[in-house]
Design an enzyme around this catalytic site. Structure first.
Site, PDB file in Angstrom:
ATOM      1  N   ASP A   1       0.804  -1.225   0.000  1.00 51.24           N
ATOM      2  CA  ASP A   1       0.000   0.000   0.000  1.00 51.24           C
ATOM      3  C   ASP A   1       0.841   1.281   0.000  1.00 51.24           C
ATOM      4  O   ASP A   1       0.319   2.365  -0.247  1.00 51.24           O
ATOM      5  CB  ASP A   1      -0.943   0.011   1.210  1.00 51.24           C
ATOM      6  CG  ASP A   1      -2.024  -1.044   1.093  1.00 51.24           C
ATOM      7  OD1 ASP A   1      -2.356  -1.441  -0.039  1.00 51.24           O
ATOM      8  OD2 ASP A   1      -2.539  -1.489   2.133  1.00 51.24           O
TER       9      ASP A   1
ATOM     10  N   GLN B   1      -1.677  -9.140  -7.969  1.00 51.47           N
ATOM     11  CA  GLN B   1      -0.750  -8.013  -7.998  1.00 51.47           C
ATOM     12  C   GLN B   1       0.308  -8.120  -6.911  1.00 51.47           C
ATOM     13  O   GLN B   1       1.446  -7.715  -7.104  1.00 51.47           O
ATOM     14  CB  GLN B   1      -1.507  -6.685  -7.870  1.00 51.47           C
ATOM     15  CG  GLN B   1      -2.179  -6.466  -6.526  1.00 51.47           C
ATOM     16  CD  GLN B   1      -3.322  -5.466  -6.580  1.00 51.47           C
ATOM     17  OE1 GLN B   1      -3.121  -4.285  -6.746  1.00 51.47           O
ATOM     18  NE2 GLN B   1      -4.550  -5.969  -6.443  1.00 51.47           N
TER      19      GLN B   1
ATOM     20  N   GLY C   1      -5.475  -0.825  -2.463  1.00 49.53           N
ATOM     21  CA  GLY C   1      -5.274   0.532  -1.947  1.00 49.53           C
ATOM     22  C   GLY C   1      -6.535   0.918  -1.223  1.00 49.53           C
ATOM     23  O   GLY C   1      -7.491   1.406  -1.809  1.00 49.53           O
TER      24      GLY C   1
HETATM   25  O1  F6P Z   1      -2.007  -4.865   3.206  1.00 50.92           O
HETATM   26  C1  F6P Z   1      -2.209  -4.662   1.871  1.00 50.92           C
HETATM   27  C2  F6P Z   1      -3.512  -5.109   1.345  1.00 50.92           C
HETATM   28  O2  F6P Z   1      -3.046  -5.772   0.249  1.00 50.92           O
HETATM   29  C3  F6P Z   1      -4.548  -4.043   1.036  1.00 50.92           C
HETATM   30  O3  F6P Z   1      -4.292  -3.190  -0.029  1.00 50.92           O
HETATM   31  C4  F6P Z   1      -5.800  -4.856   0.859  1.00 50.92           C
HETATM   32  O4  F6P Z   1      -6.962  -4.107   1.065  1.00 50.92           O
HETATM   33  C5  F6P Z   1      -5.627  -5.874   1.906  1.00 50.92           C
HETATM   34  O5  F6P Z   1      -4.238  -6.041   2.101  1.00 50.92           O
HETATM   35  C6  F6P Z   1      -6.269  -7.191   1.656  1.00 50.92           C
HETATM   36  O6  F6P Z   1      -5.872  -8.023   2.695  1.00 50.92           O
HETATM   37  P1  F6P Z   1      -6.454  -9.422   3.081  1.00 50.92           P
HETATM   38  O7  F6P Z   1      -5.656 -10.426   2.324  1.00 50.92           O
HETATM   39  O8  F6P Z   1      -6.206  -9.548   4.549  1.00 50.92           O
HETATM   40  O9  F6P Z   1      -7.910  -9.433   2.748  1.00 50.92           O
END
Ligand code: F6P
Length: 422
Positions: free
Chosen positions: A144, A299, A191
């Site tokens: 992020d 990504q 993001g």
């Molecule tokens: O920490 C980065 C991130 O990739 C964010 O941009 C995204 O919203 C989130 O993690 C998703 O995380 P999780 O895998 O815990 O749902």
């Protein structure tokens, strides 16, 4: 000289290069084997410490350890787990220190984003208060790019490269088809609160009209009418329109355009699915044929097109963290400092975790174009160096030769523990 063991944990959303940071910590610890005995990695970060599930790095093969440099994701498992304040949840801190004491751990390295730096800071405070000699060093990581006091965060350069390349390649596709088929392609990137990732796709824009036409970031309030008008205008002018949108864009009422309804341990709303919503909007109002993609985990795990600068920085912050700990610097994090003058170069400096924890760095306003749909030259200048250089993994049978840790666990010494939250 007395030797003590080290704990290393991965925390939060993983990246294409977080394992390179693990390699930096491990290599440096080995160089200083007169002071650091074993390196133990927590299975799923801090949760592994609470459960006394510690991977003995010394048992991993040399191929596995070398492969950390080019393997994506969290090799030891990551977590979203929030340590409460000391006053609210004393038992968890007591447990952590008991585990560390039982395994002679006096160095603590925690590799994550803002919430994880908070965990490290709290643990450092708690160890001091309880009189346990623990040196705690946070290590930056987040796709992020929203950690303060560091020019950028390891993990971001590679995701930036992935989204820029994907937006470029998709724009070639749409350009070929638009006369009789798709007019609009929408690519959703991560993001939650900041538009760093989406904005980095500007690097794919060129004078031939390829790359993203519109970039939507959470820093700019999403306005349906002006979005539709811009899409229509771009299609009228060039025949097709490529949009890159951050998952966290919000309407004027402050609500996310896309919310899945669930939250994680930190109370963060799970996002995803803004692209199909924008497509519905376009279809209903403009009747254009659209395609969309949600990049999601693709990504942040795309190690095959990682940025060399990112890999180098990820390794270097791991090295620096181990060196800081050996210098006795507690409750700090290595931050990346960009040298002011070209060509691009950078150094590392320790910053206090108290200044980093729980603070999000928004994109500077000067990076966002006046109309709110693009990125300025200042923004491009910031992003451009971060995606430089190719760091291809080795390939076998046409696929990247990624490694998988054997995760041999250290014998438990304490009674089992039930985590208090999550
Ligand atoms: O920490 C980065 C991130 O990739 C964010 O941009 C995204 O919203 C989130 O993690 C998703 O995380 P999780 O895998 O815990 O749902």
């Amino acid at each position: 000289m007395t030797k003590y063991n080290a704990f290393y944990g991965q925390s939060g959303g993983v990246t294409a290069v977080i394992n390179a940071t693990a390699a930096g910590v491990i290599d440096t610890a080995r160089t200083h084997c007169d002071r650091i005995g074993s390196v133990y990695a927590g299975v799923n970060g801090i949760v592994g410490a609470l459960n006394e599930e510690l991977v003995d790095i010394g048992q991993e093969s040399s191929d596995n350890l070398a492969g950390l440099l080019h393997t994506p994701s969290g090799a030891f498992g990551s977590c979203r787990f929030k340590l409460q304040d000391l006053t609210a949840q004393r038992a968890e801190y007591v447990r952590l220190l008991e585990v560390f004491k039982a395994h002679d751990i006096r160095y603590f390295f925690y590799n994550g984003g803002g919430d994880s730096q908070d965990t490290t800071h709290k643990l450092s405070q708690c160890a001091k208060e309880m009189g346990y000699p623990l040196t705690c060093v946070g290590i930056p990581k987040t796709i992020d790019n929203d950690l303060p006091l560091t020019d950028n965060s390891p993990g971001f350069g590679s995701v930036a490269k992935y989204v820029a390349i994907s937006a470029l390649e998709a724009s070639y596709d749409v350009e070929s088809m638009h006369s009789s088929s798709t007019k609009v392609f929408i690519m959703e990137v991560m993001g939650r609160h900041t538009g760093w990732i989406a904005a980095a796709s500007c690097l794919a824009q060129d004078e031939r009209g390829l790359g993203p036409d519109l970039i939507l970031v959470p820093e700019v309030v999403f306005d349906k009418a002006s979005f539709l008008a811009r899409v229509d205008q771009v299609v009228a002018e060039k025949g097709f329109c490529v949009v890159v949108v951050a998952e966290g864009i919000k309407a004027a009422d402050g609500k996310f355009i896309s919310e899945s309804g669930s939250t994680d341990a930190f109370g963060h709303t799970q996002l995803g699915g803004v692209a199909p919503r924008l497509v519905d909007l376009i279809k209903q109002n403009l009747s254009y044929k659209c395609h969309w993609a949600v990049c999601d985990y693709l990504q942040r795990s795309a190690r095959h097109i990682a940025s060399q600068v990112d890999v180098d920085q990820a390794y270097a912050v791991g090295r620096a963290a181990a060196e800081y700990a050996l210098q006795g610097r507690d409750s700090v994090m290595p931050a990346i400092v960009r040298d002011e003058h070209p060509p691009y170069s950078w150094t590392l400096t320790p910053v206090l975790l108290s200044d980093v924890a729980n603070r999000e760095k928004a994109m500077p306003e000067e990076y966002i174009s006046e109309d709110g749909f693009g990125v300025t030259e200042a923004g491009r200048a910031y992003f451009a160096p971060l995606i430089q250089g190719e760091a291809h993994p080795p390939y076998e049978n046409g696929l990247p030769a990624y490694v998988r840790m054997s995760k041999s666990l250290v014998r438990k010494k304490l009674a089992s523990h039930t985590p208090q939250n999550n």
